[in-house]
Motif scaffolding. Structure first.
Motif, short mmCIF file in Angstrom:
data_model
loop_
_atom_site.label_atom_id
_atom_site.label_comp_id
_atom_site.label_asym_id
_atom_site.label_seq_id
_atom_site.Cartn_x
_atom_site.Cartn_y
_atom_site.Cartn_z
N LEU A 52 -3.34 -30.73 -57.82
CA LEU A 52 -4.42 -29.69 -57.74
C LEU A 52 -3.65 -28.45 -56.84
CD1 LEU A 52 -7.85 -31.51 -57.20
CD2 LEU A 52 -6.66 -30.55 -59.41
N ALA A 53 -2.86 -29.01 -55.98
CA ALA A 53 -2.21 -27.67 -55.48
C ALA A 53 -1.39 -27.23 -56.19
CB ALA A 53 -1.64 -28.47 -53.92
N ASN A 54 -0.71 -27.50 -57.07
CA ASN A 54 0.34 -26.70 -57.91
C ASN A 54 -0.39 -26.43 -59.16
OD1 ASN A 54 2.90 -27.39 -56.39
ND2 ASN A 54 2.09 -29.25 -56.30
N PHE A 55 -1.66 -26.49 -59.38
CA PHE A 55 -2.34 -26.08 -60.54
C PHE A 55 -2.94 -24.62 -60.49
CE2 PHE A 55 -6.10 -26.13 -63.45
CZ PHE A 55 -5.33 -26.40 -64.56
N GLY A 56 -2.40 -24.02 -61.22
CA GLY A 56 -2.61 -22.58 -61.13
C GLY A 56 -2.38 -21.84 -62.38
N GLY A 57 -2.23 -20.41 -62.12
CA GLY A 57 -1.85 -19.63 -63.42
C GLY A 57 -3.14 -19.35 -64.53
N VAL A 58 -2.44 -19.23 -65.65
CA VAL A 58 -3.49 -18.92 -66.81
C VAL A 58 -4.44 -20.30 -66.99
CG1 VAL A 58 -3.77 -18.09 -69.26
CG2 VAL A 58 -2.08 -17.27 -67.86
N PRO A 59 -3.66 -21.63 -67.17
CA PRO A 59 -4.82 -22.51 -67.33
C PRO A 59 -5.89 -22.77 -66.28
CG PRO A 59 -2.56 -23.35 -67.50
CD PRO A 59 -2.51 -21.90 -66.90
N LEU A 60 -5.57 -22.45 -64.98
CA LEU A 60 -6.91 -22.65 -64.08
C LEU A 60 -7.82 -21.44 -64.14
CD1 LEU A 60 -7.87 -23.47 -61.49
CD2 LEU A 60 -6.57 -21.95 -59.97
N ALA A 61 -7.15 -20.10 -64.75
CA ALA A 61 -8.23 -19.09 -64.94
C ALA A 61 -9.10 -19.51 -66.22
CB ALA A 61 -7.37 -17.93 -65.19
N PHE A 62 -8.55 -20.18 -67.29
CA PHE A 62 -9.13 -20.60 -68.53
C PHE A 62 -10.13 -21.41 -68.19
CE2 PHE A 62 -9.66 -23.39 -72.05
CZ PHE A 62 -10.16 -22.52 -73.00
#
Length: 298
Positions: free
Chosen positions: A124-134
């Motif tokens: 989760l610490a490396n989960f970001g960007g557009v997928p997280l926003a979606f």
């Protein structure tokens, strides 16, 4: 009977050590070359562009601090301060929420739970960007699943706001804090707690006078690390809030693409230089704290 002194020649051993040290130094050369190419050249290009000013009438270029001056005025300054505020609030909340979670993991009697939480935190610490926003838009956006079922819109909830962005950032900042603080919590010696209890200290007193002073450098270092991570985030905010929340990374993107004003590419480089300076200040605070914490917890 006389004792005979035996002389041991240490020169060969010293020569072997020097040879091994020189070979170890040579092994670092590829890393230094890669660092120079990957970071040094872009940094020089950024510096050159940040101080280069082009005359719109003649097209002549000259070196000046006008771009830096412009990057600290108006909307650019608002965006820079907005990024600092967002990063500071998100980092503070991430540190406050990550500490008790990490303590629960460290004191857990179930090794499987500890491994599961740490593994999930690493992901989760490396989960970001557009997928997280979606994911958040689909869940807590204006037409999100939870927003519709819980009637959050009528209660004043707005994901596309400052606090909505803070909530999204906490999704990866809290796991990052867990990963950062867990080794320090493991380093707290059980003898310290036993000594405090033998002297009549309560759990609150132990944490106030023993554990927290020892953990303070790591906590501050974790806060600084979280601040830097939030300060540099771009894709999540760009995909979620656009220009509704002023952030320096979004201003840089707009200046480079010419969405607002044409010919502001060098101002974008000046904004990037501002970010580098802020990041440098962050690292200047983080490294001494990390060394101080390592001395206590070694």
């Amino acid at each position: 009977m006389t004792a005979t002194a035996v002389r041991v020649d240490t020169a060969p051993a010293a020569a072997v050590k020097r040879r091994r040290r020189s070979l170890g130094s040579l092994a670092v050369v590829p890393l230094l070359v890669f660092t120079a190419l990957a970071f040094g050249l872009p940094a020089l290009a950024m510096l050159d562009g940040a101080f280069t000013v082009k005359d719109p009438s003649t097209g002549a270029t000259s070196y000046s601090a006008d771009n830096l001056t412009a990057s600290l005025q108006g909307a650019y300054l608002t965006a820079l301060l907005g990024s600092v505020k967002l990063s500071a609030v998100s980092a503070a909340l991430g540190a406050l929420l990550g500490l008790p979670l990490a303590q629960a993991v460290v004191t857990s009697r179930f090794p499987a739970l500890r491994e599961a939480v740490l593994t999930a935190s690493g992901v989760l610490a490396n989960f970001g960007g557009v997928p997280l926003a979606f994911a958040f838009v689909a869940t807590l956006g204006n037409a999100g699943v939870l927003t519709r079922h819980l009637g959050l819109t009528d209660k004043g909830w707005d994901l596309y706001s400052f606090w909505g962005l803070v909530l999204v950032y906490l999704y990866f900042l809290i796991p990052l804090m867990v990963l950062t603080i867990t080794p320090a919590l493991d380093g707290l010696r059980s003898q310290w707690r036993e000594a405090a209890q033998n002297n009549g200290a309560t759990t609150v007193q132990y944490w106030r006078h023993v554990a927290l002073p020892v953990l303070l450098p790591t906590l501050l270092g974790g806060f600084v690390l979280l601040f830097g991570s939030a300060f540099a985030a771009y894709a999540t905010a760009a995909a979620m809030v656009g220009s509704s929340v002023p952030l320096v990374t979004l201003q840089i993107a707009d200046a480079l693409s010419g969405n607002v004003l044409v010919g502001q590419e060098n101002v974008a480089l000046a904004l990037s230089l501002d970010m580098v300076l802020v990041a440098g200040l962050v690292m200047a605070v983080y490294l001494p704290l990390q060394r101080r914490s390592a001395r206590w917890l070694a």
